[in-house]
Write an enzyme that holds these catalytic residues in place. Structure first.
Site, PDB file in Angstrom:
ATOM      1  N   HIS A 193       0.815  -1.215   0.000  1.00 51.78           N
ATOM      2  CA  HIS A 193       0.000   0.000   0.000  1.00 51.78           C
ATOM      3  C   HIS A 193       0.847   1.263   0.000  1.00 51.78           C
ATOM      4  CE1 HIS A 193      -3.216  -2.880   0.820  1.00 51.78           C
ATOM      5  NE2 HIS A 193      -3.892  -2.031   0.092  1.00 51.78           N
ATOM      6  N   GLU A 435     -10.801 -11.553  -3.767  1.00 54.03           N
ATOM      7  CA  GLU A 435      -9.357 -11.408  -3.621  1.00 54.03           C
ATOM      8  C   GLU A 435      -8.715 -12.550  -2.858  1.00 54.03           C
ATOM      9  OE1 GLU A 435      -8.511  -7.572  -1.848  1.00 54.03           O
ATOM     10  OE2 GLU A 435     -10.161  -7.738  -0.439  1.00 54.03           O
ATOM     11  N   ASP A 459      -4.277  -8.834  -3.834  1.00 52.38           N
ATOM     12  CA  ASP A 459      -4.348  -9.903  -2.840  1.00 52.38           C
ATOM     13  C   ASP A 459      -4.561 -11.265  -3.495  1.00 52.38           C
ATOM     14  OD1 ASP A 459      -3.912  -8.816  -0.249  1.00 52.38           O
ATOM     15  OD2 ASP A 459      -5.744  -7.670  -0.509  1.00 52.38           O
ATOM     16  N   CYS A 506     -10.049  -4.177  -9.837  1.00 56.74           N
ATOM     17  CA  CYS A 506      -9.507  -2.944  -9.267  1.00 56.74           C
ATOM     18  C   CYS A 506      -8.119  -3.137  -8.659  1.00 56.74           C
ATOM     19  CB  CYS A 506     -10.457  -2.354  -8.228  1.00 56.74           C
ATOM     20  SG  CYS A 506     -10.688  -3.420  -6.804  1.00 56.74           S
TER      21      CYS A 506
HETATM   22  C1  PEP Z   1      -6.505  -5.809  -4.127  1.00 55.89           C
HETATM   23  O1  PEP Z   1      -6.217  -6.590  -3.224  1.00 55.89           O
HETATM   24  O2  PEP Z   1      -6.275  -6.024  -5.331  1.00 55.89           O
HETATM   25  C2  PEP Z   1      -7.150  -4.536  -3.804  1.00 55.89           C
HETATM   26  C3  PEP Z   1      -7.590  -3.725  -4.736  1.00 55.89           C
HETATM   27  O3  PEP Z   1      -7.221  -4.202  -2.487  1.00 55.89           O
HETATM   28  P1  PEP Z   1      -5.974  -3.593  -1.671  1.00 55.89           P
HETATM   29  O4  PEP Z   1      -4.852  -3.328  -2.617  1.00 55.89           O
HETATM   30  O5  PEP Z   1      -6.445  -2.360  -1.000  1.00 55.89           O
HETATM   31  O6  PEP Z   1      -5.658  -4.696  -0.708  1.00 55.89           O
HETATM   32 MG    MG Z   2      -6.973  -6.280  -1.249  1.00 55.94          MG
END
Ligand code: PEP
Ligand code: MG
Length: 594
Positions: A193, A435, A459, A506
């Site tokens: 992140h 995910e 994920d 996403c």
């Molecule tokens: C993902 O896991 O692809 C996602 C969009 O969620 P995050 O990156 O916030 O875990």
């Molecule tokens: Mg995620």
């Protein structure tokens, strides 16, 4: 000049000066020189950190007194007393900063270290038992010092490049954008992140550099090449010149891409693709629209927690969501409920670290164990839905029971609002992230329960391939084009088509020029990506046909090995749409310019 290679996570090139954020958790804070004229400011910084630590300890003392009584709370009095002791602590630290011209972090580390050594050598066991308290105090003060470097912009000069062992998403989100122009870390992965925030802020960044922290010097000139993953310490004139012209060329390319903002994202054989943006802060929605996105496919609301010292109230949530609905002006807006935990943790969670946080109490699991907090967020989302269309989705669902329980809490929140007579959208679609492999494997079951799916490849790849998304040591194993991942995505899309619910993607891979065509080929028609990634993705979509995408996806999924699949996809796409890959790009496996 020294060149270090890391993992490029946020493109762009920057020339600046280094500010090192020493690592609080590290057993040793290296000696870093400061300029003579910076000594007063450095002593002031130490004094501010000492005062903040004492204030924090007073609070902890009061809390411990209330919860456990005077005796148990006594330990904090020792901590406060030690910090207030000018003779053994604050005077020697200030003197060391001035006499040896070193950073406050290093002086704090050394004075406490020497004090602890003296305590450990005493015969009296009461001294010996205080050694761990001194270490605790040491890291508390250093933590405040590290925080103050980020939190006190006056002390940072313009064009600061932050160098650290690692950075948390909340540290990165708190960066002062007027002064911090890039960052580089020893640890980290492409879909951590921290990397996602760097892209959201448009800060060039390189992670996973391994030995950068030990090589970097405070105030040194540095080039961060976030496109190729290079960090160049003390560059020579020729290299600086080369990077200046690269920067000019990159800006010219961006201007060309900007012309596509109002054009539709449609393949050459006429298939329309919905391009949405991922946001962490409401004001990013403006960036999404300016880049040619048509709404928000993922709003990561946990950043409301990560950018403030106190948890947001229901009204804080509401204010953020209402602002988004207003900016979206009727366009799609998907709000994801809090995905706290793993690498995004609140101060409270940081105090009780988990052994295996990515497999721990994160996301919907955390929300379902903290119902008042969860319900407050759901009420706020519902209240905002009275002003325009919102879809809500739950992160990291792993079982049907979890999804049903989350839906039930949402119904409770609706009842709360009914009792108060507050308006909301009773038909608000309720979806979920896909995910984890358990959900992808049982996609038909979930498709009967959820109103929509959003595939989170960040994920999904991590959990399918058992590769930590934040760990630079296994970054080469993190391959979204792995046929196993592609098969899971194919099955999710099939299930969603069968039960006629929409599916988007996403994860960061949705904006990856070598992966997005596979998603289209597998049947995904909505991609949600970081706002700055929208223009180049649109250009690629407009240069491809859906039948090409389908052919490439079919072939990629048939390979036994992820390397063959990745090579095949890369080569074919570059032949089909060379102009869409005209920028500088790095081959993720070899680290060379592609
Ligand atoms: C993902 O896991 O692809 C996602 C969009 O969620 P995050 O990156 O916030 O875990
Ligand atoms: Mg995620």
């Amino acid at each position: 000049m020294q060149v270090l290679q890391g993992i490029p996570v946020s493109s762009g090139v920057v020339i600046g000066r280094i500010t090192v954020l020493d690592d609080v958790a590290s057993p040793r804070v290296p000696r870093r020189p400061i300029r003579p004229d910076a000594a007063d400011a450095e002593v002031e910084r130490f004094e501010a950190a000492r005062a903040a630590s004492i204030e924090e300890l007073n609070l902890l003392h009061r809390e411990a007194q209330e919860e456990m009584g005077d005796e148990a709370a006594k330990i904090f009095l020792f901590h406060i007393g030690a910090l207030a002791d000018a003779r053994s602590v604050s005077d020697p630290i200030s003197a060391m900063i001035r006499d040896e011209l070193v950073t406050a972090e290093h002086a704090t580390w050394r004075v406490f270290h020497e004090l602890a050594k003296r305590f450990a050598a005493k015969r009296d066991s009461t001294f010996q038992t205080k050694v761990s308290d001194l270490m605790d105090l040491q890291s508390r003060v250093i933590r405040h010092l590290v925080g103050s470097r980020i939190g006190q912009p006056r002390r940072l000069e313009r064009d600061t490049v932050i160098v650290a062992r690692d950075l948390t998403p909340s540290q990165t989100a708190a960066f002062d954008r007027d002064r911090i122009v890039a960052f580089a870390t020893d640890l980290g992965g492409r879909t951590s992140h921290t990397a996602i925030i760097a892209r959201a802020l448009g800060l060039p960044a390189v992670v996973g550099c391994h030995a950068l922290l030990s090589a970097a010097e405070e105030g040194q000139t540095v080039i961060v090449d976030g496109t190729l993953g290079a960090v160049i310490l003390d560059p020579d004139d020729e290299t600086i010149e080369k990077y200046r012209s690269l920067d000019v060329a990159a800006r010219a390319r961006l201007e060309l891409l900007a012309e596509l903002a109002d054009e539709p994202a449609v393949t050459i054989d006429g298939t329309e693709v919905e391009l949405l943006g991922n946001i962490e802060f409401p004001d990013e929605l403006t960036k999404v629209l300016a880049a040619g996105g048509t709404g928000v496919g993922l709003y990561r609301t946990e950043f409301l927690y990560l950018t403030s010292d106190r948890p947001p109230t229901e009204d804080d949530h509401y204010a953020a969501y209402a602002e988004c609905v207003q900016l979206a002006a009727g366009r799609p807006l998907t709000i994801r409920t809090m995905d706290l935990g793993a690498d995004k943790y609140t101060q409270r969670q940081a105090e009780t670290p988990e052994r295996n946080p990515f497999l721990g109490l994160r996301s919907i699991r955390y929300c379902l164990q903290n119902l008042p907090m969860f319900k407050a967020q759901l009420r706020a989302i519902l209240r905002a839905s009275a002003h325009g269309p919102i879809r809500v989705m739950f992160p990291l669902v792993t079982s049907v029971a979890e999804f049903r329980r989350a839906r039930m809490i949402l119904r409770d929140a609706m009842e709360d609002l009914d009792e108060l007579g507050q308006p909301y959208d009773r038909e608000m679609p309720v979806g979920m992230m896909v995910e984890v492999p358990s959900v992808a494997l049982m996609a038909p079951t979930f498709a009967r329960e959820a109103d929509f799916f959003s595939i989170g490849t960040n994920d999904l790849v991590q959990y399918t391939l058992a590769v930590d998304r934040t760990n630079e040591r296994v970054a080469s194993l993190y391959v979204p084009t792995h046929p196993a991942v592609l098969k899971l995505i194919r099955d999710v899309v099939r299930a969603s088509n069968r039960y006629e619910i929409p599916t988007s993607c996403c994860g960061e891979a949705a904006g990856d020029l070598e992966f997005a065509p596979l998603l289209l080929g597998l049947g995904v028609r909505t991609l949600s990506v970081t706002p700055s990634g929208i223009p180049q993705l649109k250009r690629l979509i407009r240069a491809l046909s859906l039948s090409d995408c389908e052919r490439i996806a079919k072939k990629a999924i048939s390979f036994d090995s992820e390397t063959e699949a990745a090579d095949y996809v890369r080569d074919h796409l570059r032949k089909l749409a060379p102009e869409a890959f005209d920028g500088r790009a790095v081959d993720q496996r070899t680290g060379h310019e592609a």
